[in-house]
Design a protein around this motif. Structure first.
Motif, PDB file in Angstrom:
ATOM      1  N   HIS A   1     -64.944  75.568  -9.020  1.00 37.58           N
ATOM      2  CA  HIS A   1     -63.673  76.282  -9.074  1.00 37.58           C
ATOM      3  C   HIS A   1     -62.660  75.454  -9.867  1.00 37.58           C
ATOM      4  O   HIS A   1     -63.010  74.481 -10.507  1.00 37.58           O
ATOM      5  N   TYR A   2     -61.420  75.920  -9.813  1.00 36.61           N
ATOM      6  CA  TYR A   2     -60.361  75.226 -10.538  1.00 36.61           C
ATOM      7  C   TYR A   2     -60.284  73.783 -10.034  1.00 36.61           C
ATOM      8  O   TYR A   2     -60.265  73.546  -8.829  1.00 36.61           O
ATOM      9  N   PRO A   3     -60.260  72.789 -10.912  1.00 30.65           N
ATOM     10  CA  PRO A   3     -60.293  71.390 -10.468  1.00 30.65           C
ATOM     11  C   PRO A   3     -59.119  71.039  -9.553  1.00 30.65           C
ATOM     12  O   PRO A   3     -58.016  71.560  -9.717  1.00 30.65           O
ATOM     13  N   PHE A   4     -59.378  70.136  -8.609  1.00 25.23           N
ATOM     14  CA  PHE A   4     -58.329  69.678  -7.705  1.00 25.23           C
ATOM     15  C   PHE A   4     -57.311  68.831  -8.480  1.00 25.23           C
ATOM     16  O   PHE A   4     -57.645  68.169  -9.451  1.00 25.23           O
ATOM     17  N   GLN A   5     -56.091  68.862  -8.008  1.00 24.98           N
ATOM     18  CA  GLN A   5     -55.091  67.885  -8.472  1.00 24.98           C
ATOM     19  C   GLN A   5     -55.233  66.681  -7.539  1.00 24.98           C
ATOM     20  O   GLN A   5     -54.921  66.760  -6.355  1.00 24.98           O
ATOM     21  N   VAL A   6     -55.730  65.573  -8.072  1.00 23.34           N
ATOM     22  CA  VAL A   6     -55.989  64.395  -7.241  1.00 23.34           C
ATOM     23  C   VAL A   6     -54.805  63.435  -7.326  1.00 23.34           C
ATOM     24  O   VAL A   6     -54.352  63.071  -8.417  1.00 23.34           O
ATOM     25  N   ILE A   7     -54.291  63.033  -6.172  1.00 20.95           N
ATOM     26  CA  ILE A   7     -53.229  62.032  -6.085  1.00 20.95           C
ATOM     27  C   ILE A   7     -53.818  60.820  -5.359  1.00 20.95           C
ATOM     28  O   ILE A   7     -54.223  60.926  -4.192  1.00 20.95           O
ATOM     29  N   SER A   8     -53.883  59.700  -6.048  1.00 21.76           N
ATOM     30  CA  SER A   8     -54.595  58.537  -5.508  1.00 21.76           C
ATOM     31  C   SER A   8     -53.653  57.585  -4.774  1.00 21.76           C
ATOM     32  O   SER A   8     -52.429  57.705  -4.833  1.00 21.76           O
ATOM     33  N   GLN A   9     -54.254  56.634  -4.134  1.00 18.17           N
ATOM     34  CA  GLN A   9     -53.525  55.577  -3.424  1.00 18.17           C
ATOM     35  C   GLN A   9     -52.579  54.831  -4.360  1.00 18.17           C
ATOM     36  O   GLN A   9     -51.449  54.492  -3.981  1.00 18.17           O
ATOM     37  N   GLU A  10     -53.034  54.558  -5.583  1.00 21.03           N
ATOM     38  CA  GLU A  10     -52.212  53.822  -6.545  1.00 21.03           C
ATOM     39  C   GLU A  10     -50.896  54.539  -6.814  1.00 21.03           C
ATOM     40  O   GLU A  10     -49.865  53.899  -7.042  1.00 21.03           O
ATOM     41  N   GLU A  11     -50.926  55.878  -6.792  1.00 27.03           N
ATOM     42  CA  GLU A  11     -49.729  56.661  -7.090  1.00 27.03           C
ATOM     43  C   GLU A  11     -48.784  56.769  -5.901  1.00 27.03           C
ATOM     44  O   GLU A  11     -47.665  57.271  -6.027  1.00 27.03           O
TER      45      GLU A  11
END
Length: 801
Positions: free
Chosen positions: A132-142
């Motif tokens: 499906h539509y790719p996830f918006q990933v928000i990482s620990q670094e951010e």
């Protein structure tokens, strides 16, 4: 205002979340405990209606009802026309039907789904990101606090912190929100920032993990992570050896799915720091002494098998296994200091009882060498006498072992210099060819890019370099074993280079010597050969060629496990960066350079001489002088002529820049010594840094008393001029004039001296915070410093504030 009411939103993470909302794109946000994942989401959604579930406690029928649009707690966000659903602690979504219900939510176009977890995207969710539509990933670094966020948080907390405190908090927290919050709460109580606050913060954080996180984990996973906390990092093979578990890959995968506590680099697994410390605390509390010792011993045995001596000793010390410690120290003493860890393990050797040492021939010899390296000449000679006395007491093979070590020490002891060494080498060669001795391995270079100024100082040999190469080159090469491959040709090439000899002859000798070294010799000799080639390119103004040679050799050293060479290769590259004025590379090396105030290590002498040049570039003349005085003491005690000349040359530059009249006498003395050896390059390579001093001192070719002296001076002056023209910015101090600083730049320096943050300064000057940061960066450049504290000190020194 209490800490609970304060929230500073991470800008990049917030922008990504807003973008995802506009596109109704599923968000996957992850980070370890304490990075503020949940509070970030709730703060963003505080004025919106949304449904919130915890994956560890949600019932499948709750999610199923939601999928049927009948969940009364869910409301549509009017602005987007979509339903907002947050599922937290996604790593706890164990039941298959719960996972399927979450996947069903992800397929809904009318739902904006936000998934929050402690780990990277779990394997069961990965297919959804592809189909499906790719996830918006928000990482620990951010999610991490940057300096700007930290300053704003402290300001809103009512905390006035100076630059030193801000830097220590920033370094101690590493962007971890919970740690910053704890620091702030303790500082609000009026306590100064010190080691006690750091320890209390760590204890609070560890206890939080202990009682709020670990109890959610599977017992086998928790046991595995506790057991492996005896080491800082590990491989699968190592973990299997230490724990005896056969399902290590599964446990590592499980740890990733449980939380973002382990990260992997080239097959090596590392703990997050807070996790490691808290695991060790739990390990110490819950394991019995015998259980601990077994794990430490297993780790020590693994390290020993892999040749990681220092780590092995640390583990054996932890479990109190004196027998293994003694065996390792004896084995290490058999190696030369360049390839072994004699200096690094000095703590272990120096704490051994004398009665233990005298029972081992190798330990006596090791102590003799170690004390010499530590510049304790009398103590070194005492151990030499103890070893010599053993020759009369021992018989057979043990007596021959004593003779081997005595012959080795006669040649290799650093404090004895090179005087009389030719006769010693000749006698040793006769004994070796008659099979009366077998010498331990030597290191001529001590991992430095020089033979003349490597393990010993061979300046005197340079006066008769061709004769010595012809007469004793072969015997010495045989004596040195593998280290002798290419020795004679490379040594002669280096001598000719220092004396400004013909480049064609030098490069021919170097190429031949390097080929010999590469054919069954040692990498250390190849380093010297590469260094000579690079130096010739530098003198000829071809620095890019020099860099290429060094980078190629560095890759070769990495491939062939020449780890002990890498720091000196990097130091050579730093020296080249000084010629180019590569500020970023210079600053990076200076940051990592050995700290002479902590201890003076003779093995770091090449790095210290490079660091002096860095100090000169940054106008830190008192620091340069202090380090040079220590180097000069070392040169005197260890009879190091080359280091004495090089250090005094740099001292003359330092004194000249400090407006000290003594610079001229120091310089003229060095020039006289260098002329005695006919060393050209020790002076000419300093180019722009020494050219002005030579002119002011009136050192001219026509003033020399002999024809040879006139020729020597002409060559030095000509080469120095050429190098100065090729590298005009070498060790050049930037303008210190006050007028180069704008009014705002000076005001910012004053405000920084008062301990104000960038945010506060921006308000007072009515400019943006970005503008303040720009002025700070420019100020640091102009002052030749790296941070706020140094900038304030330098500004006061120049009377800018």
């Amino acid at each position: 205002m209490t800490q609970k009411e304060i929230y500073i939103s991470p800008g990049k993470a917030r922008r990504k979340l807003k973008e995802a909302q506009m596109n109704a794109q599923t968000v996957y946000l992850y980070g370890a405990t304490g990075y503020g994942k949940t509070v970030f989401i709730k703060n963003y959604l505080k004025n919106m209606r949304y449904a919130y579930f915890n994956a560890g406690s949600v019932l499948v029928n709750e999610l199923a009802i939601l999928n049927n649009d009948e969940h009364e707690g869910v409301h549509e966000e009017k602005k987007t026309g979509t339903t907002i659903v947050v599922v937290d602690d996604i790593q706890l979504a164990e039941p298959e039907d719960v996972r399927n219900a979450i996947l069903d939510l992800n397929r809904r176009k009318d739902i904006w789904l936000i998934l929050v977890g402690r780990c990277h995207c779990p394997s069961w969710l990965l297919p959804a990101t592809l189909k499906h539509y790719p996830f918006q990933v928000i990482s620990q670094e951010e999610l991490k606090f940057d300096r700007s966020m930290l300053e704003r948080y402290f300001e809103q907390s009512g905390i006035v912190a100076n630059e030193d405190t801000m830097e220590r908090v920033e370094q101690g927290a590493r962007g971890h929100g919970m740690t910053i919050k704890i620091f702030a709460e303790l500082l609000q109580e009026g306590e100064p920032f010190n080691e006690d606050i750091i320890k209390r913060t760590q204890k609070i954080l560890w206890d939080y993990l202990e009682y709020n996180v670990y109890d959610q984990w599977e017992p086998e996973l928790l046991e595995f992570l506790m057991q492996m906390s005896v080491v800082d990092s590990f491989t699968v093979q190592m973990a299997e050896h230490i724990t005896g578990k056969t399902n290590v890959p599964y446990l590592i995968q499980k740890s990733w799915e449980t939380g973002n506590f382990l990260y992997e680099e080239k097959g090596v697994y590392h703990y997050e720091l807070a996790m490691l410390q808290s695991m060790r605390q739990r390990f110490q509390k819950r394991y019995k002494k015998q259980q601990k010792n077994e794990l430490y011993y297993n780790a020590g045995l693994f390290y020993e098998q892999k040749g990681m001596v220092m780590d092995a000793l640390h583990m054996y010390e932890a479990c109190g296994n004196r027998n293994r410690i003694s065996c390792l120290l004896i084995d290490n003493a058999r190696k030369n200091p360049g390839s072994g860890y004699l200096y690094e393990l000095r703590h272990y050797y120096l704490t051994l009882p004398e009665e233990t040492i005298v029972e081992s021939i190798e330990l006596i010899a090791g102590m003799c060498m170690l004390q010499s390296i530590l510049m304790n000449s009398e103590e070194s000679e005492r151990w030499y006498d103890i070893l010599a006395a053993q020759e009369k007491k021992k018989n057979g093979s043990e007596r021959k072992t004593v003779k081997n070590w005595l012959a080795y020490l006669d040649i290799a002891l650093p404090h004895r210099g090179s005087g009389g060494l030719i006769d010693i080498l000749k006698n040793a060669f006769i004994l070796l060819t008659n099979r009366q001795i077998t010498l331990p391995e030597f290191s001529v270079t001590s991992n430095l890019p020089s033979q003349m100024n490597g393990g010993k100082d061979f300046c005197e040999w340079s006066k008769k370099d061709r004769e010595l190469a012809r007469t004793i080159g072969k015997p010495v090469s045989i004596l040195l074993g593998k280290y002798g491959k290419g020795f004679a040709d490379i040594a002669l090439a280096e001598s000719l280079y220092e004396k400004g000899g013909d480049n064609y002859e030098i490069l021919s000798l170097v190429s031949r010597g390097r080929m010999q070294a590469e054919a069954g010799g040692k990498l250390e000799q190849c380093f010297v050969a590469a260094a000579i080639q690079a130096r010739i390119h530098v003198i000829n103004g071809q620095i890019e060629e020099a860099i290429e040679i060094l980078l190629y050799f560095r890759n070769m050293a990495v491939r062939e496990h020449g780890d002990k060479l890498l720091s000196n290769i990097d130091t050579f590259l730093f020296r080249l960066a000084l010629y180019q004025g590569e500020k970023a590379q210079i600053e990076e090396w200076m940051e990592k350079a050995p700290k002479e105030d902590e201890e003076f290590c003779a093995f770091d002498r090449y790095k210290y001489l490079a660091k002096v040049r860095g100090y000169l570039l940054y106008s830190r003349y008192e620091r340069a002088q202090s380090l040079l005085e220590r180097l000069l003491y070392y040169a005197k005690v260890m009879e190091r002529s080359y280091i004495r000349m090089e250090a005094n040359l740099l001292l003359s530059i330092t004194l000249y820049r400090m407006n000290q009249a003594a610079w001229k006498d120091v310089l003229l003395k060095v020039l006289g010594e260098a002329e005695d050896y006919h060393f050209v390059r020790i002076i000419s390579r300093e180019g722009a840094a020494i050219r002005e001093l030579l002119k002011v001192a009136g050192w001219k070719a026509e003033d020399a008393e002999t024809k040879e002296g006139k020729a020597y001076r002409r060559q030095v002056l000509k080469e120095t001029e050429a190098v100065a023209i090729a590298y005009p910015s070498y060790l050049k101090v930037k303008s210190m004039e006050k007028e180069v600083f704008s009014d705002n730049a000076v005001k910012i320096l004053r405000f920084q001296a008062e301990g104000l943050s960038n945010f506060q300064i921006a308000k007072l000057l009515e400019i943006t915070e970005s503008a303040v940061k720009y002025h700070c960066r420019e100020n640091y450049k102009k002052l030749g410093v790296r941070g706020k504290a140094e900038a304030v000190m330098e500004a006061r020194k120049r009377k800018l504030i």
